[in-house]
Design an enzyme around this catalytic site. Structure first.
Site, PDB file in Angstrom:
ATOM      1  N   ASP A  14     -22.916 -24.246  23.955  1.00  0.00           N
ATOM      2  CA  ASP A  14     -22.480 -23.711  22.669  1.00  0.00           C
ATOM      3  C   ASP A  14     -20.970 -23.898  22.485  1.00  0.00           C
ATOM      4  OD1 ASP A  14     -23.044 -21.750  20.381  1.00  0.00           O
ATOM      5  OD2 ASP A  14     -21.457 -20.689  21.444  1.00  0.00           O
ATOM      6  N   GLU A  21     -23.110 -28.875  21.585  1.00  0.00           N
ATOM      7  CA  GLU A  21     -22.884 -28.557  20.167  1.00  0.00           C
ATOM      8  C   GLU A  21     -21.569 -29.236  19.785  1.00  0.00           C
ATOM      9  OE1 GLU A  21     -22.634 -24.917  16.953  1.00  0.00           O
ATOM     10  OE2 GLU A  21     -21.666 -24.663  18.883  1.00  0.00           O
TER      11      GLU A  21
HETATM   12  C1  GLC Z   1     -22.380 -21.646  17.800  1.00  0.00           C
HETATM   13  C2  GLC Z   1     -23.729 -21.052  17.488  1.00  0.00           C
HETATM   14  C3  GLC Z   1     -23.559 -20.002  16.434  1.00  0.00           C
HETATM   15  C4  GLC Z   1     -22.649 -18.927  16.959  1.00  0.00           C
HETATM   16  C5  GLC Z   1     -21.316 -19.533  17.417  1.00  0.00           C
HETATM   17  C6  GLC Z   1     -20.529 -18.561  18.226  1.00  0.00           C
HETATM   18  O1  GLC Z   1     -21.846 -22.314  16.721  1.00  0.00           O
HETATM   19  O2  GLC Z   1     -24.610 -22.059  17.113  1.00  0.00           O
HETATM   20  O3  GLC Z   1     -24.779 -19.449  16.035  1.00  0.00           O
HETATM   21  O4  GLC Z   1     -22.428 -17.967  15.986  1.00  0.00           O
HETATM   22  O5  GLC Z   1     -21.526 -20.644  18.256  1.00  0.00           O
HETATM   23  O6  GLC Z   1     -21.122 -18.358  19.467  1.00  0.00           O
END
Ligand code: GLC
Length: 593
Positions: free
Chosen positions: A240, A313
């Site tokens: 993430d 991500e």
């Molecule tokens: C990423 C996740 C999102 C979350 C953010 C903070 O972007 O996909 O849902 O709010 O990280 O952890």
């Protein structure tokens, strides 16, 4: 090696040799099996589950792990190779699990560790791997590390987070934050902590303090956490917010972006828009990734064989930055950093799609693209690509690009039945905190997190209790139960496309070759693999019928015949490649003979 073995057999002509051949074959098939296990992710179909919204089994209105286990047959039939679960660890749930207070347990809302173990085991029986979300950028403010860290400036955990003095602090006032950096979720990224009289940095909610990745102890803590889950048989992790790990130590302000009128651009939270040059995608991310990948690569056990993958991500500025996320052969990083270049164009634009697919084919070396069009943070496909009239046909176009292109495909629960974004209509109903801060410009992410629509019973079969988010009215017509018996449904379309991706040799391994490249209404390409018939794909990006000639640019002979693999509803079967007629937003997939 082979020649030697045959020569020995010719001399001996004995039963023992027969045994040798048999064992050579079984050795070979074991080698093939090992290669398959190693490469399972290269043409895989990965399904994102938002566990809170998938299936509730205990009537509390919140989905759980047992609910996922219950639907493994469904997922296997769909052709899913791996499920990525958004966080299920204990959490105060401010950011619905992305604020983790214990990385080595399961939140009781979602079940127990025994439920988790059962899910992994049963998923394995269905040839499905379980991929965990791993949040390394920040923890919950309730995590014991942060509780320690904020307790005093001399606590051993102080340096696990990002603490700085403010500007102009006095005995009675905290002064100003160290600089102008902003949280992705609105307002300053610095939070004053009165007890120790310093600010801490949070790229997301105030309750999500950022960890300090300049501290070696943080690296080791996450390697241990990763081992903990790998030992439980998980197939990998989705890292993430990985590009947020580091901040510029100079603490210099970020530049305010100005509009054409020379005035600062203002975002949905009412804050000036900043370039993210001091807080996003700093080079240290690559060093961490090389370390994490080296750690992952030490795992491959007999009970859970095969590569454990790292998915990133990775919202990045361009394909060059994405390429770096794969690392190099000597220093590999992600197997599958998400290609958000294509999936978040957010507009049906043939030239843009062609350019991004060409980039994915030619600018990331021989690495595997991970194509993705939606997730739990963005409105679903209907809102970003639909025209309000042909939404389902348009979704067929998008899903064709996703599954008929080279690489690994990632999609979001509910896409396969055509689920629509259903945002709250009143501020009072909003659950996602950014929807409260940003209302009405930013309604938050509830709209793409509504319960999975299983059937036409109460609450679409999601729960016997009160669902944590309302079940959309579309459940009456868009649901698994009805669609699985309808050969013209979106579900049938997804199953067929995925089946083709998995079984047709050109679709499994073939390169992507763009065809008819000056056409701005229809996107066409060919999948080409040595020794396999080529497959052509044409997708009409317009609301008018279109006719294409795929022989015009010389890649194919005008006389080549086509064998239909898939046509979207309302389409007709062409006889040859030089005249393919497509319905509005129609799709054709055929094998060249
Ligand atoms: C990423 C996740 C999102 C979350 C953010 C903070 O972007 O996909 O849902 O709010 O990280 O952890």
């Amino acid at each position: 090696m082979h020649l030697k073995r045959i020569a020995m057999c010719a001399l001996a002509l004995s039963l023992t040799c027969g045994g040798m051949i048999a064992s050579a074959q079984s050795t070979e098939s074991q080698a093939q099996k090992a290669a398959r296990e190693r490469n399972w992710w290269k043409n895989a179909v990965i399904y994102e589950i938002y566990p809170r919204s998938f299936q509730d089994t205990n009537g509390d209105g919140i989905g759980d792990l047992n609910g996922i286990t219950e639907h493994l047959d469904y997922l296997q039939k769909l052709g899913v190779d791996a499920i990525w679960l958004t966080p299920v660890y204990p959490s105060p749930q401010v950011d619905f699990g992305y604020d983790i207070s214990d990385y080595r347990a399961i939140d009781p809302q979602y079940g127990t560790m025994a439920d988790f173990n059962r899910l992994v085991k049963e998923a394995g029986r269905h040839h499905i791997r379980v991929i965990m979300d791993m949040v390394m950028n920040h923890t919950s403010d309730q995590h014991p590390w942060f509780l320690q860290s904020r307790s005093s400036r001399t606590n051993p955990y102080r340096n696990w987070y990002v603490w700085h003095d403010g500007k102009g602090e006095t005995a009675t006032s905290p002064g100003q934050p160290p600089n102008n950096w902003e949280s992705d979720f609105g307002h300053s990224a610095w939070q004053w902590d009165p007890k120790t009289r310093q600010y801490y940095y949070h790229a997301f909610y105030i309750q999500q303090p950022d960890l300090n990745w300049n501290n070696a102890a943080v690296h080791q803590a996450f390697k241990d956490i990763i081992s903990f889950w790998l030992e439980r048989g998980v197939g990998g992790f989705r890292f993430d917010a990985i590009t947020n790990l580091f901040e510029d130590p100079s603490l210099a302000d970020e530049t305010v972006i100005k509009g054409k009128d020379g005035k600062p651009l203002i975002n949905a939270f009412g804050d000036p828009v900043l370039d993210d040059s001091k807080t996003n995608n700093l080079p240290g991310v690559h060093t961490v990734m090389q370390e994490m990948r080296a750690h992952m690569d030490t795992f491959d056990s007999a009970s859970f064989p095969g590569t454990r993958v790292l998915i990133g991500e990775t919202y990045l500025r361009n394909i060059g930055e994405l390429r770096k996320m794969y690392g190099t052969p000597a220093h590999p990083e992600f197997e599958l950093p998400m290609d958000t270049q294509l999936g978040f164009i957010n507009k049906l634009d043939v030239a843009a799609f062609r350019a991004k697919l060409t980039d994915a084919e030619t600018k990331i070396g021989r690495n595997t693209p991970l194509l993705v069009f939606d997730n739990h943070d963005n409105p679903r496909l209907d809102l970003r690509y639909g025209d309000g009239v042909h939404n389902l046909a348009i979704q067929r176009v998008i899903s064709t690009v996703l599954f008929a292109s080279r690489g690994t495909a990632l999609f979001y629960y509910g896409d396969e039945i055509g689920m629509k974004t259903t945002p709250p209509t009143r501020k009072a109903d909003v659950k996602d905190p950014i929807g409260i801060t940003g209302w009405p410009k930013q309604k938050g992410r509830d709209g793409e997190r509504t319960p999975m629509q299983w059937n036409t019973s109460a609450n679409a079969g999601f729960t016997s209790g009160k669902p944590w988010l309302p079940v959309p009215p579309t459940a009456a017509t868009m649901n698994v139960q009805d669609e699985q018996h309808d050969p013209t449904s979106m579900l049938a379309w997804y199953r067929e496309l995925i089946q083709l991706k998995k079984t047709n040799p050109a679709m499994q391994h073939g390169d992507n070759v763009m065809l008819d490249i000056s056409n701005d209404k229809v996107l066409s390409w060919m999948r080409q693999a040595p020794g396999a018939p080529a497959v052509v794909v044409s997708a009409n990006f317009t609301a008018q019928p279109q006719t294409v000639n795929l022989a015009a640019d010389g890649h194919l002979s005008a006389h080549a015949h086509l064998h239909k693999l898939l046509i979207s509803p309302g389409g007709s079967e062409p006889q040859s490649v030089d005249r393919i007629e497509l319905a509005p937003f129609g799709v054709y997939v055929g094998e060249v003979q």
